[in-house]
Design a protein around this motif. Structure first.
Motif, short mmCIF file in Angstrom:
data_model
loop_
_atom_site.label_atom_id
_atom_site.label_comp_id
_atom_site.label_asym_id
_atom_site.label_seq_id
_atom_site.Cartn_x
_atom_site.Cartn_y
_atom_site.Cartn_z
N SER A 24 76.44 -58.87 16.26
CA SER A 24 77.34 -58.45 16.34
C SER A 24 78.28 -58.68 18.08
O SER A 24 77.71 -57.85 18.67
CB SER A 24 78.03 -57.15 16.48
N SER A 25 79.36 -59.20 17.65
CA SER A 25 80.05 -59.66 18.91
C SER A 25 81.15 -58.79 19.23
O SER A 25 82.15 -58.27 20.42
CB SER A 25 80.58 -60.01 19.22
N SER A 26 81.12 -57.23 18.83
CA SER A 26 82.12 -56.14 18.50
C SER A 26 81.27 -55.20 19.68
O SER A 26 79.95 -54.71 19.35
CB SER A 26 82.26 -55.38 17.29
N PHE A 27 81.86 -53.96 20.14
CA PHE A 27 81.33 -52.33 20.84
C PHE A 27 81.68 -51.14 20.09
O PHE A 27 82.89 -51.49 19.71
CB PHE A 27 82.22 -52.85 22.00
N THR A 28 80.93 -50.72 20.43
CA THR A 28 81.06 -48.89 19.70
C THR A 28 81.30 -48.31 20.26
O THR A 28 79.82 -47.97 21.08
CB THR A 28 79.95 -49.46 18.52
N ARG A 29 82.56 -47.26 21.14
CA ARG A 29 81.73 -46.17 21.41
C ARG A 29 81.14 -45.18 20.58
O ARG A 29 81.34 -44.84 19.47
CB ARG A 29 83.95 -45.42 21.60
N ARG A 30 80.42 -44.91 21.71
CA ARG A 30 79.55 -43.66 21.43
C ARG A 30 79.89 -42.53 21.86
O ARG A 30 81.32 -41.87 21.78
CB ARG A 30 78.19 -44.26 21.57
N SER A 31 78.56 -41.84 22.87
CA SER A 31 79.20 -40.41 23.89
C SER A 31 80.36 -40.76 24.62
O SER A 31 81.01 -41.67 25.46
CB SER A 31 77.96 -39.82 23.56
N GLN A 32 80.73 -39.79 24.72
CA GLN A 32 82.18 -39.07 26.12
C GLN A 32 82.24 -37.81 26.12
O GLN A 32 82.48 -37.72 26.14
CB GLN A 32 83.61 -39.75 25.50
N TRP A 33 82.38 -38.30 28.25
CA TRP A 33 82.40 -37.18 29.01
C TRP A 33 83.52 -37.39 29.63
O TRP A 33 83.60 -38.60 29.76
CB TRP A 33 81.08 -36.62 29.73
N THR A 34 84.31 -35.41 30.26
CA THR A 34 85.23 -35.60 31.03
C THR A 34 84.02 -35.93 32.94
O THR A 34 82.48 -35.58 32.72
CB THR A 34 85.95 -34.76 31.13
N VAL A 35 84.95 -36.02 33.93
CA VAL A 35 84.50 -36.09 34.55
C VAL A 35 83.82 -34.46 35.30
O VAL A 35 82.67 -33.77 35.67
CB VAL A 35 84.82 -36.23 36.17
N ASP A 36 84.39 -33.51 34.31
CA ASP A 36 84.17 -31.62 35.16
C ASP A 36 82.75 -31.59 33.74
O ASP A 36 82.43 -30.77 34.86
CB ASP A 36 85.80 -31.28 34.59
N GLN A 37 81.89 -32.44 33.20
CA GLN A 37 81.21 -31.85 32.87
C GLN A 37 80.06 -33.12 33.61
O GLN A 37 78.91 -32.54 33.01
CB GLN A 37 81.25 -32.70 31.08
N LEU A 38 80.66 -33.75 34.15
CA LEU A 38 79.10 -34.56 35.38
C LEU A 38 79.40 -33.87 36.33
O LEU A 38 79.88 -33.51 37.44
CB LEU A 38 80.22 -35.96 35.43
N VAL A 93 73.72 -36.38 35.48
CA VAL A 93 73.62 -35.27 34.76
C VAL A 93 74.71 -34.47 34.32
O VAL A 93 75.84 -34.19 35.30
CB VAL A 93 73.00 -34.08 35.59
N PHE A 94 74.86 -34.31 32.96
CA PHE A 94 76.14 -33.52 32.32
C PHE A 94 75.23 -32.00 32.39
O PHE A 94 74.70 -31.32 32.39
CB PHE A 94 76.42 -34.26 31.42
N VAL A 97 71.70 -34.72 30.11
CA VAL A 97 70.24 -35.72 31.06
C VAL A 97 70.32 -36.66 31.21
O VAL A 97 69.29 -37.32 30.22
CB VAL A 97 69.06 -34.75 32.58
N ASP A 98 70.47 -38.18 31.48
CA ASP A 98 70.34 -39.56 31.25
C ASP A 98 69.64 -40.42 32.45
O ASP A 98 70.41 -40.29 33.15
CB ASP A 98 72.02 -40.65 30.69
N LEU A 99 68.05 -40.15 32.44
CA LEU A 99 67.95 -41.07 32.62
C LEU A 99 68.15 -42.76 32.49
O LEU A 99 67.83 -43.55 31.27
CB LEU A 99 66.26 -41.02 32.43
N TRP A 100 68.65 -44.23 33.40
CA TRP A 100 68.85 -45.01 33.37
C TRP A 100 69.00 -46.22 34.78
O TRP A 100 68.33 -45.94 35.34
CB TRP A 100 70.95 -44.78 33.34
N LEU A 101 68.64 -47.55 33.86
CA LEU A 101 67.75 -47.86 34.78
C LEU A 101 68.70 -49.66 34.62
O LEU A 101 69.12 -49.75 33.50
CB LEU A 101 66.14 -48.83 34.41
N ALA A 102 69.36 -49.62 35.32
CA ALA A 102 70.36 -50.81 35.17
C ALA A 102 69.83 -52.48 35.43
O ALA A 102 68.97 -52.52 35.69
CB ALA A 102 71.65 -50.53 36.64
#
Length: 295
Positions: A71-85, A103-104, A108-113
């Motif tokens: 698919s070429s479309s994008f889907t919005r999943r989770s969202q946080w405000t910066v106050d929660q970060l 860390v919200f 807690v998300d561990l990412w690899l860019a």
């Protein structure tokens, strides 16, 4: 249209938001025990995006966006405000690395860019966006308090009763409000390089963007070469192999030259900061001596 422009146009502009930066990531799993079953990896690409609302008061948002395979479309999943970060962990403060943690309040998300340059661009833009957000929030608080006090004074002037709008009482009321106000906990940036969270220059951002572009170009070339090898559609394998080898060598040489120039600019910037600190120390010492001899 590149991926970031496509995400902004499809996901954020319809929601009256403006995307600041997006980074392609994949999860950095913790070590699993051998007897635990592993789940099959889904065919999708994940992006962590930073956006700001166009309506006032502006809100700074961190959004997880996915694009599923086929698919070429994008889907919005989770969202946080910066106050929660609560925290941004750069993992290694001494060198560029693709790992980072977010860390919200409830996650807690561990990412690899996809590359260290992509991660550095993301952290640098996120840091300055957070600084502007918190400064703007503190300024708007003082402005609201001042407007509220002015409206109260205007109300008392219209009425017949005595008013308590003297400068002394206004300052005391403002100080009481400031003491009673509990500021929100700001986002903490740890294990991040000083050039990303300190006096980060525009030159650093340009260098990282060039590195990210070259890395994407190299990945596209490798992917195309593997695809052509699997499909076996090459009419002259020797000529195509030579073409890919030449292009790969050019990209590699440009990448090396850019990395060396970036290292020289980083050393020059560190030396400039060191000289500024020494100059400030010399000025402070001279000022103290002047005060001493003036007495």
């Amino acid at each position: 249209m590149n991926i970031q422009s496509a995400i902004n146009k499809e996901v954020f502009i319809p929601c009256d938001e403006r995307m600041l930066v997006a980074v392609e990531v994949r999860r950095r799993k913790r070590k699993r025990l051998s007897f635990l079953p592993t789940r099959a990896k889904g065919d999708y690409t994940t992006f962590i995006c930073v956006s700001v609302t166009n309506t006032r008061p502006h809100q700074l948002l961190i959004t997880k966006v996915k694009r599923f395979g086929g698919s070429s479309s994008f889907t919005r999943r989770s969202q946080w405000t910066v106050d929660q970060l609560r925290q941004v962990n750069g993992i290694n403060p001494n060198k560029d690395s693709p790992e980072f943690n977010l860390v919200f309040d409830n996650a807690v998300d561990l990412w690899l860019a996809s590359s260290s340059a992509e991660k550095c661009i993301f952290v640098q833009i996120l840091y300055h966006a957070c600084q502007n957000y918190w400064e703007g929030k503190a300024g708007s608080l003082g402005k609201v308090s001042h407007q509220r006090r002015a409206s109260q004074c205007a109300h008392h002037e219209v009425g017949a009763g005595p008013s308590d709008c003297s400068p002394g009482s206004a300052s005391k009321a403002l100080q009481a409000r400031q003491k009673s106000y509990i500021p929100a906990r700001q986002t903490e940036f740890i294990n991040c390089q000083s050039k990303l969270t300190g006096d980060a220059s525009t030159m650093n951002l340009i260098i990282y963007r060039c590195k990210a572009f070259l890395n994407r170009m190299q990945n596209m070339m490798v992917a195309k070469r593997r695809r052509s090898q699997v499909q076996g559609k090459a009419a002259s394998p020797d000529g195509q192999r030579a073409t890919w080898s030449t292009m790969g060598n050019v990209v590699q040489r440009v990448n090396v030259v850019l990395r060396e120039r970036g290292d020289r600019l980083t050393r020059a910037e560190d030396k400039t900061v060191e000289l500024m600190h020494k100059t400030q120390q010399f000025a402070d010492t001279a000022h103290k001596l002047a005060l001493k001899f003036s007495k």
